[in-house]
Each structure stands twice: as structure tokens, then as C-alpha cells.
Design an enzyme around this catalytic site. Structure first.
Site, PDB file in Angstrom:
ATOM      1  N   HIS A 105       3.488  -9.663  -3.765  1.00 47.24           N
ATOM      2  CA  HIS A 105       4.740 -10.413  -3.637  1.00 47.24           C
ATOM      3  C   HIS A 105       4.705 -11.182  -2.325  1.00 47.24           C
ATOM      4  CE1 HIS A 105       7.423  -7.781  -6.459  1.00 47.24           C
ATOM      5  NE2 HIS A 105       6.185  -7.891  -6.928  1.00 47.24           N
TER       6      HIS A 105
ATOM      7  N   GLU B 284       6.805 -11.481   0.063  1.00 47.19           N
ATOM      8  CA  GLU B 284       7.245 -10.720   1.230  1.00 47.19           C
ATOM      9  C   GLU B 284       6.153  -9.800   1.751  1.00 47.19           C
ATOM     10  OE1 GLU B 284       8.717 -11.035  -1.794  1.00 47.19           O
ATOM     11  OE2 GLU B 284      10.781 -10.297  -1.696  1.00 47.19           O
TER      12      GLU B 284
ATOM     13  N   CYS C 146      12.857  -7.155  -3.903  1.00 43.85           N
ATOM     14  CA  CYS C 146      12.892  -6.045  -4.859  1.00 43.85           C
ATOM     15  C   CYS C 146      12.812  -4.721  -4.092  1.00 43.85           C
ATOM     16  CB  CYS C 146      11.713  -6.167  -5.827  1.00 43.85           C
ATOM     17  SG  CYS C 146      10.105  -5.856  -5.064  1.00 43.85           S
TER      18      CYS C 146
ATOM     19  N   CYS D  29       9.536  -4.421  -1.945  1.00 48.35           N
ATOM     20  CA  CYS D  29       9.545  -5.275  -0.761  1.00 48.35           C
ATOM     21  C   CYS D  29      10.587  -4.812   0.254  1.00 48.35           C
ATOM     22  CB  CYS D  29       9.778  -6.724  -1.159  1.00 48.35           C
ATOM     23  SG  CYS D  29       8.396  -7.392  -2.115  1.00 48.35           S
TER      24      CYS D  29
END
Length: 173
Positions: A75, A77, A105, A108
Site C-alpha cells: 500500500h 502508506e 486501512c 496501514c
């Protein structure tokens, strides 16, 4: 410094917080995160972009790379946090701010707590998977050992529009 490690302050030393953010800084750095999100969309990735900043300096920029890497943890992040930590030589992101186009999410959000990130700025909410206010609030949970200051809704319309356009294009196939 403790343990001879110049990156780790003595236990009695307080780490300075990030400088107060201005609305102009938040807009400028979120615009850079949007550039990353657009790069993700062009690559066929869900368009989420992230930028890590400390004292006005960009430490890392990233966008989702799950499809390209076959890595479920790739992801924006997580990739930006990893790159920033490598750049400063510490897993503690003291004094840093993460700008991300979509509400993080659970994975993260947990990474941000574990990185001791002081501040998070995100654009669009994620009602289906967001863990910074939508489904839960991991980064501000008082039961955890660290809490993150949060600013949300920065360029939310533009951040949401990039996602909507991407998914509309996929449904149109």
C-alpha cells in the site's frame, strides 16, 4: 544519546513534535500525494498516493504497487513509511507527517502507530475499509502505546474523484 545510537534519544529526552502545519502546507503536500495516486492509476493500481514530510522536506513518495509486486502489503502508506524510515535511518518517524489520498486501512493505520508517526493528513474517507474514523479509529485508540494526530478531508473531492474515475473505468471494461 542512549546505547551509543545517535538516532535514539536518551529516555529522558523528549522528541520535538512536528512543526504546526499550515493549511497551505497541507494542500501542497496533498497535491503531491495526488500526483502519486494518478501515477498508480496509470499503472493499473488502485490510485492511492502518499508523501512523508519532515520539517518541510519530502522524505518519501509512493503509490500503491500491489498489482506490480503481487504483495498485499504494498500500500502507498506502507511503502512511503518504509522509504522514509530508511532515509532517516530510524523506524521512528519522529517529527514526520504522512499525507495520503485515502483514509488508511487497518494494516496501514497499525503501521503508522508502530512507526510513532506524530501526524496523519488524509483526503477521502474510506467507508468500506477505513481505520481512521470510518470503521474504527486505530491511530487514536487510547489503549495503544502511541496516538496520531489526524487531519482529514484535505482535497477530499479531488482524492475521491481519482478513485471514482479509476473504478468507473474498470467497470466500463
Amino acid at each position: 544519546m542512549s546505547d551509543g545510537d545517535p538516532r535514539r534519544p536518551d529516555p529522558g529526552t523528549s522528541v520535538p513534535p512536528p512543526p504546526p502545519a499550515s493549511d497551505a502546507d497541507d494542500l501542497r503536500f496533498m497535491a503531491l500525494a495526488l500526483v502519486e495516486a494518478e501515477a498508480a492509476a496509470r499503472a493499473g493500481e488502485v490510485p492511492v498516493g502518499a508523501v512523508v514530510v519532515r520539517a518541510g522536506e519530502i522524505l518519501a513518495r509512493a503509490h500503491n504497487l500491489r498489482e506490480a509486486t503481487d504483495d498485499p502489503t504494498a500500500h502507498a502508506e506502507v511503502l512511503a513509511v518504509r522509504a522514509a524510515a530508511a532515509r532517516i535511518g530510524s523506524w521512528r518517524l519522529d517529527g514526520c507527517v504522512l499525507y495520503v489520498t485515502l483514509e488508511p486501512c487497518f494494516m496501514c493505520a497499525g503501521a503508522l502507530v508502530n512507526a510513532r508517526l506524530p501526524r496523519l493528513v488524509f483526503g477521502a474517507p474510506d467507508p468500506k475499509a477505513g481505520a481512521v474514523g470510518s470503521l474504527a479509529d486505530v491511530v487514536r485508540d487510547a489503549r495503544l502505546n502511541h496516538r496520531v494526530e489526524v487531519s482529514s478531508g484535505v482535497l477530499a473531492q479531488a482524492c475521491g474523484d481519482v478513485l471514482k474515475a479509476f473504478f468507473a473505468g474498470r467497470r466500463g471494461r
